[in-house]
Design a protein around this motif. Structure first.
Motif, PDB file in Angstrom:
ATOM      1  N   LEU A   1       0.881  -1.232  -0.037  1.00 29.45           N
ATOM      2  CA  LEU A   1       0.152   0.032   0.048  1.00 29.45           C
ATOM      3  C   LEU A   1       0.953   1.361   0.113  1.00 29.45           C
ATOM      4  O   LEU A   1       0.359   2.281  -0.547  1.00 29.45           O
ATOM      5  CB  LEU A   1      -1.023   0.128   1.135  1.00 29.45           C
ATOM      6  CG  LEU A   1      -2.100  -1.042   1.141  1.00 29.45           C
ATOM      7  CD1 LEU A   1      -2.829  -1.038   2.482  1.00 29.45           C
ATOM      8  CD2 LEU A   1      -2.974  -0.745  -0.067  1.00 29.45           C
TER       9      LEU A   1
ATOM     10  N   ARG B   1      -5.073  -1.265  -6.108  1.00 28.83           N
ATOM     11  CA  ARG B   1      -4.823  -0.862  -4.723  1.00 28.83           C
ATOM     12  C   ARG B   1      -5.992  -1.232  -3.859  1.00 28.83           C
ATOM     13  O   ARG B   1      -5.905  -1.585  -2.666  1.00 28.83           O
ATOM     14  CB  ARG B   1      -5.006   0.728  -4.813  1.00 28.83           C
ATOM     15  CG  ARG B   1      -4.540   1.334  -3.324  1.00 28.83           C
ATOM     16  CD  ARG B   1      -4.327   2.714  -3.343  1.00 28.83           C
ATOM     17  NE  ARG B   1      -4.084   3.210  -2.159  1.00 28.83           N
ATOM     18  CZ  ARG B   1      -2.746   3.153  -1.362  1.00 28.83           C
ATOM     19  NH1 ARG B   1      -1.973   2.888  -1.958  1.00 28.83           N
ATOM     20  NH2 ARG B   1      -2.805   3.353   0.033  1.00 28.83           N
ATOM     21  N   GLN B   2      -7.163  -1.165  -4.496  1.00 31.00           N
ATOM     22  CA  GLN B   2      -8.506  -1.770  -3.614  1.00 31.00           C
ATOM     23  C   GLN B   2      -8.377  -3.261  -3.138  1.00 31.00           C
ATOM     24  O   GLN B   2      -8.716  -3.397  -1.996  1.00 31.00           O
ATOM     25  CB  GLN B   2      -9.653  -1.504  -4.601  1.00 31.00           C
ATOM     26  CG  GLN B   2     -10.553  -0.500  -4.012  1.00 31.00           C
ATOM     27  CD  GLN B   2     -11.913  -0.397  -4.648  1.00 31.00           C
ATOM     28  OE1 GLN B   2     -12.077  -1.011  -5.875  1.00 31.00           O
ATOM     29  NE2 GLN B   2     -12.735   0.514  -4.206  1.00 31.00           N
TER      30      GLN B   2
ATOM     31  N   GLU C   1      -6.076  -3.440  -0.277  1.00 24.82           N
ATOM     32  CA  GLU C   1      -6.640  -2.798   0.776  1.00 24.82           C
ATOM     33  C   GLU C   1      -7.639  -3.750   1.275  1.00 24.82           C
ATOM     34  O   GLU C   1      -7.557  -3.915   2.594  1.00 24.82           O
ATOM     35  CB  GLU C   1      -7.387  -1.493   0.354  1.00 24.82           C
ATOM     36  CG  GLU C   1      -6.548  -0.217   0.341  1.00 24.82           C
ATOM     37  CD  GLU C   1      -7.408   0.959  -0.128  1.00 24.82           C
ATOM     38  OE1 GLU C   1      -6.821   2.126  -0.132  1.00 24.82           O
ATOM     39  OE2 GLU C   1      -8.608   0.769  -0.746  1.00 24.82           O
TER      40      GLU C   1
ATOM     41  N   HIS D   1      -5.239  -6.467   3.237  1.00 27.54           N
ATOM     42  CA  HIS D   1      -4.964  -5.497   4.381  1.00 27.54           C
ATOM     43  C   HIS D   1      -6.273  -5.648   5.648  1.00 27.54           C
ATOM     44  O   HIS D   1      -5.851  -6.219   6.658  1.00 27.54           O
ATOM     45  CB  HIS D   1      -4.520  -4.190   4.225  1.00 27.54           C
ATOM     46  CG  HIS D   1      -3.834  -3.692   5.149  1.00 27.54           C
ATOM     47  ND1 HIS D   1      -4.452  -2.802   6.322  1.00 27.54           N
ATOM     48  CD2 HIS D   1      -2.510  -3.876   5.934  1.00 27.54           C
ATOM     49  CE1 HIS D   1      -3.317  -2.370   7.045  1.00 27.54           C
ATOM     50  NE2 HIS D   1      -2.354  -2.960   6.892  1.00 27.54           N
ATOM     51  N   ARG D   2      -7.254  -5.335   5.009  1.00 30.69           N
ATOM     52  CA  ARG D   2      -8.118  -4.904   6.152  1.00 30.69           C
ATOM     53  C   ARG D   2      -8.702  -6.640   6.577  1.00 30.69           C
ATOM     54  O   ARG D   2      -8.983  -6.778   7.721  1.00 30.69           O
ATOM     55  CB  ARG D   2      -9.775  -4.359   5.292  1.00 30.69           C
ATOM     56  CG  ARG D   2     -10.727  -3.815   6.304  1.00 30.69           C
ATOM     57  CD  ARG D   2     -11.686  -3.063   5.448  1.00 30.69           C
ATOM     58  NE  ARG D   2     -11.131  -1.915   4.742  1.00 30.69           N
ATOM     59  CZ  ARG D   2     -11.408  -1.876   3.445  1.00 30.69           C
ATOM     60  NH1 ARG D   2     -12.023  -2.653   2.720  1.00 30.69           N
ATOM     61  NH2 ARG D   2     -10.973  -0.816   2.747  1.00 30.69           N
TER      62      ARG D   2
END
Lengths: 474, 68
Positions: free
Chosen positions: B30, B40-41, B44, B47-48
């Motif tokens: 990121l 990127r999404q 994310e 990661h989330r």
């Protein structure tokens, strides 16, 4: 900027963590070495010389704390960061006691790890900047291969500049290793005879029976073995400079002839009746007290007075300690260059040890210690351990009781225990006596600030030390 | 199925390590990929989810401690 990349040694039994740390630290321009076991990592430490170690607390076989302890033994200045899944108060306290830089819990906070690595890098950069400044200053204060910013050395350089164009004879005195030969050479190089011959005779290395022939030459057949006519060093150096080292060793039989040569510029070859005139500048050096030798009848007084019309006395290294960092910087640069290595200087702790040593062998001894440490070391900056090891190899570096002294008095440190306190009391008492109670002078001799000295005296209850009490405490 | 507390602790430790690796790598990614990057999404999301899983693991640990 650091000369080469700083090295991180990462130790964890989980390969994924190692991969993460490696990727992260490389981005921050660290050279990264990964190990999955504490034992194999410890085997690498002395070769790799990491600047920082990141080690997991729970490793199979050897624990992270044991790794930390072992690193402290090998390289006390290496920064160590511990990481663990479960931090317990006990292990945190133990890690702090052992001098760990920090303690990270898992999952790793990369931002915090980044900040720690930046701290390590900045520490190295700061040290290297200081070392570079020392090396630059050393260059500025270099005069004819001699280095010194101390008042004693600046006075010496001035004297050489003043004497070099005129003086016909100069006596250079000083302890062994203070650089008498360099002074003699400087007198030659700075003076008008710089393009003429410069010859050296070490009077302690010449056989007594051959002395006269060596200095003044001989005629063929003048003694057994004199198969050819030979010119002596005086004639050979005509128009130039003759350096007589260890002149105190000159046999009494040769002394009157040397006096004649120096006073009237007249020499006579052995076996010849002819007197020759020579124009030679004579520089003599000795580590003996020639005045006392003359008074005791072991050296001709008239020769002593003739030789000592111009005397340059060289200050021992222990009395000009402020020059030590510059000398160290210059010697490190010289050794590293010769060995084709990247060594930028010494650590702060190593510098403290060098400052506190008594250096009976003076600059020659310091140079030898630095050279030995450069040979021993694998790292970019020479550590205290390497310097102490090199000092231990020196025949005269530090007498036993003094060996511990550099570590005894450290700026801003607390007196650790009673045993050490008594050693410190004795050391401070002795130095105060030597300085006749002058605190500024005592602090200088100890290599600490005056404020620190007062602080130590306060802590050790030393206010009652009388300079005339032989260092005893009241 | 009953498992010993020691073994459970070791599993939790190993599990946390693995999730930590996922969180760490996705965090680094990121930091490297541009805001408009099409991946990127996705990163994310990874990661989330891993961060959420770590939080769940922490809840599990707390509950385990309370049960004990």
């Amino acid at each position: 900027m650091i000369g080469s990349l700083p090295t991180l040694l990462a130790i964890d039994d989980e390969p994924g963590i190692l991969a993460l740390v490696e990727r992260f630290a490389r981005r921050l321009d660290f050279n990264v070495i990964c190990q999955e076991a504490g034992g194999s990592a410890l085997a690498l430490i002395s070769d790799v010389r990491p600047d920082v170690v990141l080690v997991d607390l729970q490793l199979p076989e050897i624990s992270g704390l044991d790794v930390l302890r072992a690193i402290r033994g090998v390289d006390p200045e290496c920064a160590v960061i511990l990481m663990t899944g479960h931090a317990s108060i006990d292990t945190v306290i133990e890690a702090v006691k052992l001098g760990a830089l920090d303690y990270l819990t898992k999952p790793l906070d990369l931002e915090r790890l980044g900040a720690l690595l930046t701290t390590v890098r900045k520490g190295i950069e700061r040290r290297e900047t200081l070392l570079k400044i020392d090396a630059d200053v050393a260059r500025q204060f270099e005069f004819e291969a001699m280095i010194g910013r101390s008042a004693a050395m600046q006075d010496l350089f001035d004297s050489i500049r003043r004497l070099a164009p005129h003086a016909r004879t100069v006596l250079v005195t000083g302890e062994t290793g203070t650089g008498k030969e360099l002074v003699a050479h400087a007198l030659h190089r700075v003076g008008s005879r710089r393009d003429r011959r410069y010859l050296t005779v070490n009077c302690s290395a010449v056989v007594e029976t051959l002395f006269e022939s060596e200095l003044f030459g001989h005629q063929r057949g003048s003694f057994t073995g004199a198969t050819d006519t030979r010119v002596g060093v005086f004639e050979h150096a005509a128009g130039g400079t003759l350096f007589l080292d260890e002149v105190g060793e000159l046999p009494p039989s040769v002394q009157p002839k040397l006096l004649r040569a120096v006073e009237h510029g007249e020499v006579q070859r052995v076996g010849s009746l002819e007197t020759k005139r020579v124009d030679v500048r004579v520089i003599c050096a000795t580590n003996r007290d020639l005045r006392a030798e003359a008074a005791a009848g072991r050296f001709r007084s008239d020769l002593f007075y003739r030789l000592s019309i111009m005397e340059l006395h060289l200050t021992p290294l222990r009395d000009r300690r402020e020059d030590i960092p510059l000398l160290v910087a210059a010697f490190v640069r010289e050794c590293a260059g010769r060995m084709n290595r990247t060594i930028t200087g010494v650590t702060t702790a190593a510098e403290r040890a060098l400052q506190a040593a008594c250096w009976p062998g003076n600059i020659r001894e310091l140079r030898n210690v630095i050279e030995r440490a450069c040979v021993l070391s694998e790292s970019r900056i020479l550590t205290e351990r390497e310097i102490l090891a090199a000092m231990a190899g020196s025949a005269v570096a530090i007498p036993q009781p003094k060996a511990a002294e550099p570590r005894l008095l450290e700026e801003n440190s607390e007196p650790p225990d009673e045993r050490l306190s008594s050693a410190q009391r004795a050391q401070i008492g002795r130095v105060l006596k030597q300085a006749r109670g002058n605190k500024t002078e005592a602090a200088r001799l100890l290599g600490i600030s005056r404020r620190s000295l007062y602080r130590w005296m306060d802590r050790l209850n030393l206010a009652g030390v009388r300079p005339d009490a032989g260092g005893r405490l009241e | 199925m009953k498992i010993s507390p020691d073994r459970a602790a070791r599993w939790r430790h190993d599990f946390k390590n693995q999730l930590g690796i996922v969180v760490g790598f996705s965090e680094m990614l990121l930091g490297e990929i541009e805001a408009h990057d099409r991946h990127r999404q996705d990163v994310e999301e990874i990661h989330r989810a891993a961060t959420r899983a770590l939080a769940l693991l922490a809840d599990l640990e707390t509950e385990g401690d309370e049960d004990a």
